[in-house]
Design an enzyme around this catalytic site. Structure first.
Site, mmCIF file in Angstrom:
data_model
loop_
_atom_site.group_PDB
_atom_site.id
_atom_site.type_symbol
_atom_site.label_atom_id
_atom_site.label_comp_id
_atom_site.label_asym_id
_atom_site.label_seq_id
_atom_site.Cartn_x
_atom_site.Cartn_y
_atom_site.Cartn_z
ATOM 1 N N TYR A 217 0.815 -1.210 0.000
ATOM 2 C CA TYR A 217 0.000 0.000 0.000
ATOM 3 C C TYR A 217 0.852 1.265 0.000
ATOM 4 O O TYR A 217 0.382 2.329 -0.414
ATOM 5 C CB TYR A 217 -1.019 -0.022 1.153
ATOM 6 C CG TYR A 217 -2.269 -0.763 0.734
ATOM 7 C CD1 TYR A 217 -3.245 -0.141 -0.045
ATOM 8 C CD2 TYR A 217 -2.452 -2.098 1.049
ATOM 9 C CE1 TYR A 217 -4.368 -0.821 -0.472
ATOM 10 C CE2 TYR A 217 -3.573 -2.792 0.627
ATOM 11 C CZ TYR A 217 -4.540 -2.143 -0.138
ATOM 12 O OH TYR A 217 -5.649 -2.811 -0.571
ATOM 13 N N HIS A 374 -5.878 -3.286 6.459
ATOM 14 C CA HIS A 374 -5.207 -4.245 5.580
ATOM 15 C C HIS A 374 -4.073 -4.996 6.290
ATOM 16 O O HIS A 374 -3.335 -5.747 5.660
ATOM 17 C CB HIS A 374 -4.661 -3.540 4.337
ATOM 18 C CG HIS A 374 -5.737 -3.052 3.417
ATOM 19 N ND1 HIS A 374 -6.614 -3.914 2.804
ATOM 20 C CD2 HIS A 374 -6.101 -1.803 3.025
ATOM 21 C CE1 HIS A 374 -7.462 -3.213 2.058
ATOM 22 N NE2 HIS A 374 -7.177 -1.930 2.181
#
Lengths: 695, 695
Positions: A217, A374
């Site tokens: 990410y 996440h």
């Protein structure tokens, strides 16, 4: 300048050629701005394609002045101006909180606006006033309003979705010369610095440039950070945005690059698609703008060469020009620790490398904070790369990105039931439960903790970390050594995983490997006619048991990957159970890859898993050569263990006898330690001592 | 000449440098000629290393005249002269018939002699007479005698083991100027042409140059054929060996190269290690000698460039020289049929290719003879390559070659219980039994039979073959079309598999694929908590059932491999069962790879499996792009089927409607056919007709 330089700088030429080709194809096809209906399907892909074409056309117009490109941008934005006012919440939105109008989630919609704002900025002088009015009033401003008002919470959030949103709105603000929009983007909707881009720069990165969601990410989040920072630098140079917070974006850039594997992919910690690499468009943006605005760095040119493309912009041009001038030097991938947390106090990751060209060894010990939604429950998880390959692996995410036939390209159910669970990782699961019970709020309160990270001895690098209360009252500590020694043809890994508790627990330590199991020293009982799962929940329901064994002394198994053998030799006792497992149970929709692993299980209050991971030998199938299919290490024993320290003995061929001593208390480089074992008392100084002696 | 040319031809320089490096390492280490004890272990590898060093030293001496190399050969052969007389049958020999003295099988021992004879030929003038006497009388002649007398049956056999043996003895004969040894090698131990090399040239290859054991063993067998042929050509040019049997070695060379996959590996039919490629040393020998002695062929230079090395010989030198001169042209991989059998009457293989750079499609239909002991029971088996990858795959052999810890590197038990069985292949298994009951003698009586092979229409190539009595009274016929059509982004495959019998049977047709299953149109019942095997024997015991389904109409499933999707759409009825399987059951020693497959099962007396195999779409994980994850083909139906012909309808997107008509009787390019179906009577001319129309 860029136009005049065509034909001189190969990488920029290729970028221009790709852009021209993209637009030629766009000119040949009818323009399509469909009513959005799907998530990851044809209309989703069409709108993604459209924003790419918008941005490309804008950049080509800026470079060439060719009015076809400006006309294209106007025509397409006029089509959006027709469409957008009619759109309700996207039909595939999973909730009004996350749902967009043009896309099923606002995230994609902010990406659209970020690209459209760039395009509009390039061409708006060439658009008739009436059309400008319509475009601005029917799509650009309404979308910005949709974000700042309907999605104010996301806009003000310290999260990558927030960064995309403020960057899109801020860049639109610069394009429209709208100071209010810019101010909201920089300082939050209340314009009081309680949110916005500048606060994100302070909160989302650690002082070392680590981004809290992890490398995959990071790759995604850096794009709006760098694009908007560039826009700020262009429009408000007085903000000195690239110098902010001790040049944090410069640190982010290098932290991101260091968090790549020898194959150029991002380390797949947390939710991550494992193929994602430095060749991604976001990384190109980061490297090119970083080179241009963070004071150069000729090593970045080598990364750019590996990317094979540059941005269609002045930054990309300068990268291509300097690369063509022969200025590139090797990128210095190295051992380093990156602290996590805005203040650097929430654990981190330790990367140990041997970067010799023939080895490319990388070890990753993860002791970060949870990493938001996440994040995976994998405190003290270990990854190991060798020969440029992932040898001990992390599953990454269970997702086929943008594949419509796989749940619309979204995360799949097994991402929660498997990939995020502790048992999916190379770390200890206690009593069959994921760390912190798999509860996000609890996990966020317990980041991993660094103990020490020592690389001053290049033949014996080490990293050590701990995690407390992964289960109530259970403390885990893991120390990893990366050792180079002439007795071994490649660097070997020593892994000392210590668990302490007042109560008896079941401790499961998996090693998920890539390759084919060749042999093991334990007598296995294989499940050859029927096969069951290792458990019922917390990820265990996804593991088939292929074989079981009970150890007497050290457990050893060897697998073959590429041209090399790998062996784990792990200290064990007669209570140690061994499970040879394969992923794929509980998977009715065929979402999981059938990857193998070996799990060591012990029942104890406290115990030490001490293992050596040894690459060895050579397998060359075309030459039909196999050498040293057996490892040099033959035995690993724990000689002593207390809160003061742990002593491990490693025995092997030709009288190999190593003692590894790890201090278990507060780290100190020079404190003296003495630990009594059955045969002797062991004394050493410092956090780690490796004594290499013969029998 | 070679010496003078150093530094001019890169490939030859590299070969010389590798050889010098090999010998430098040999000079640095103590010479080791150990008493042999193992098969695939340290002493086995040492003796292999030794013969390589002998040959290399001999060649370097011939090239440089440096006496160190001659001394090395003498010293090592003297060591063997000490060792060899003391050796009984090798302790790891599996039988006196196959067992050697220096190696566990005579095969390796003949390879040793073939290399040693070359070395001795290069240096024997420089060896003192007394040493020569000892070397010849203690090792070289005794070994030749061991072969011609103790292993006379193998020596005279029409088999690659025989070729190695006669070549080794024959080359020793030339080195010793011993006409008797040469004559035995050329004409058999009785010197009457009832055996020997010349008969092998006639018996082991088909008129098209196909070698009866298949491509993997072709690669192995060609080395003695080409080396000994070269020696014959040097010593007895009057035999015109390379012109023998209409230049059969030239045909062998090109047949072998055509039998490689787009990745450069040999098609893994029969027992085969799948990594084996044109880069192998045996293929280098074949290409270099073939180029030098079979009349050149500039396309061979391109193959040599791909191999990255040449022989350390005059042939290798000339290849490198001509390559450096820029003479290479592309190797013309193409569609072709290779007949099997000494007279070309025992079936064959059909290779259909689309060689456009971006596609590299290859289809292989196997209808050869059994291929001796290494043959698999896989009549009408299908292999499919696309993007340079194996998409529908053959398991190859279950063997980890030379890996001591995997049964000494020998074939593993699962090679018989799985890899050779019919169910391991993409062809039909009848009633759960392998073809011909898995009986070699019976299978050898029933080669496959060609029907037709037509490539005159490059947009619709076809091959058809049949096999009779694979089970009593069961006749199988398979017709494959490789179709290029602008409606499809890549070539598509039509597969019409027709079975006829008077009695009802169970017909199982597997598709073993590489990649990840994405979705299927049938409603599956998945085995998520426990898993059992598909059957008990004949290979079925190795297949886990992952899910089952019962079809109503056409069955379709899609998988993802690399950057592309692949779908099979297969006509079915409500009696069709579908099994989603994965290899790995019944495998207590972890010898099998966990590969997936889909098996279609029908019960009928006669039936047609009609399938379309369609590559489609794009998956680009770094760009996060997925396009056309669904195939264009939606339905496949059998409209009519009789002994006259079979008519299949293919329906798809945008009104796609194709009719495929295949004649089932004796092949004829122009015969007229009429077959009545429920809706109409279908008429066409020739073996195959593809009508491409819209709805």
């Amino acid at each position: 300048m860029m136009q005049a330089a065509r034909g001189k700088y190969a990488l920029f030429d290729r970028t221009v050629a790709d852009a021209v080709q993209l637009m030629d194809a766009a000119f040949r096809s009818p323009m399509s701005v469909p009513v959005p209906v799907d998530a990851g399907g044809a209309t989703h892909e069409r709108h993604k394609q459209n924003y790419l074409e918008l941005q490309t056309a804008g950049a080509l117009f800026a470079m060439t002045g060719d009015s076809r490109y400006a006309t294209f941008v106007r025509d397409m934005l006029m089509r959006y101006a027709e469409l957008y006012p009619r759109l309700p919440l996207h039909p595939a939105a999973t909730s009004p909180e996350s749902g967009g109008r043009l896309f099923w989630q606002t995230l994609n919609e902010t990406v659209w606006l970020l690209h459209a704002a760039q395009a509009y900025d390039c061409v708006h002088d060439r658009i008739p006033a009436a059309d400008r009015k319509k475009i601005e009033e029917s799509v650009l401003r309404p979308m910005a309003k949709f974000f700042t008002e309907n999605h104010e919470r996301t806009f003000n959030r310290m999260h990558n979705h927030g960064t995309w949103m403020v960057s899109a709105v801020g860049m639109l603000g610069y394009a429209l010369r709208d100071e209010d929009l810019v101010a909201r983007a920089l300082y939050g909707t209340r314009r009081d610095s309680s949110a916005g881009f500048l606060r994100q720069l302070r909160k989302l990165f650690s002082p070392d440039g680590y981004y809290t969601e992890g490398p995959y990410y990071t790759r995604y989040a850096v794009m709006p950070f760098f694009l908007f920072a560039q826009a700020i630098d262009n429009n408000q140079p007085e903000l000195k945005i690239f110098a902010c917070r001790d040049s944090i974006l410069h640190k982010v850039l290098h932290a991101a690059l260091q968090q790549t594997t020898p194959a150029g992919t991002f380390i797949p910690m947390n939710d991550a698609l494992k193929e994602m690499s430095i060749a991604s468009k976001e990384t190109v943006v980061m490297v090119d703008i970083g080179y241009d605005r963070c004071g150069g760095g000729r090593e970045l040119l080598t990364v750019a060469r590996g990317q094979g493309r540059v941005m269609l912009s002045g930054s990309g041009f300068r990268v291509a020009r300097d690369l063509a001038a022969g200025s590139a030097i090797a990128y210095p991938y190295r051992s380093l620790e990156l602290r996590d947390g805005p203040d650097g106090t929430e654990g981190g990751i330790g990367l140990l490398r041997v970067s010799a060209e023939e080895e490319k060894t990388l070890l990753v010990l993860k002791y970060t904070s949870q990493g938001m939604e996440h994040g995976h429950y994998d405190r003290l998880g270990l990854l190991y790369y060798d020969q440029g390959r992932e040898v001990l692996r992390d599953y990454g995410a269970v997702r086929f990105i943008n594949v419509e036939t796989k749940n619309g390209g979204r995360y799949l159910p097994e991402n929660s039931s498997w990939a995020r669970q502790t048992i999916a990782h190379n770390t200890v699961t206690v009593d069959g439960h994921s760390h912190y019970g798999g509860k996000l709020a609890l996990a966020e309160k317990h980041p991993g903790q660094r103990r020490f990270f020592e690389t001053f001895d290049s033949t014996c690098q080490s990293v050590s970390a701990l995690a407390e209360n992964v289960a109530p009252g259970v403390r885990m500590q893991r120390t990893i050594l990366l050792v180079r020694d002439p007795r071994f043809s490649a660097p070997v890994v020593v892994d000392i995983f210590r668990l302490t508790s007042d109560e008896t627990h079941q401790y499961d330590l998996p090693f998920y490997y890539d390759g084919h199991l060749v042999n093991t020293t334990v007598a296995t009982s294989a499940q050859t006619r029927t096969r069951g799962t290792l458990g019922e929940e917390q990820g265990y329901q996804h593991l088939w048991v292929e074989a079981t064994a009970t150890a007497r002394d050290a457990v050893q198994w060897t697998w073959l990957l590429g041209r090399r053998y790998y062996s784990v030799t792990s200290a064990a006792d007669s209570g140690t159970e061994v499970f040879f497992v394969r992923l794929g149970a509980g998977d009715p929709a065929f979402n999981l890859r059938p990857e193998p692993g070996v799990i060591l299980r012990r029942r104890a209050a406290s115990c030490v898993f001490a293992s050596v991971i040894e690459p060895h030998g050579l397998f060359e199938p075309v030459e039909e050569i196999s050498r040293n299919a057996r490892p040099a290490v033959q035995d690993v024993r724990v000689l002593a263990d207390s809160d003061e320290g742990t002593v491990v003995e490693i025995l092997g061929d030709d009288g190999l006898c190593w003692h590894v001593r790890v201090a278990n208390g507060n780290p100190s480089r020079d404190a003296a330690h003495a630990v009594a074992g059955q045969r002797a008392t062991y004394v050493w100084r410092g956090n780690v001592s490796l004594e290499r002696k013969a029998h």
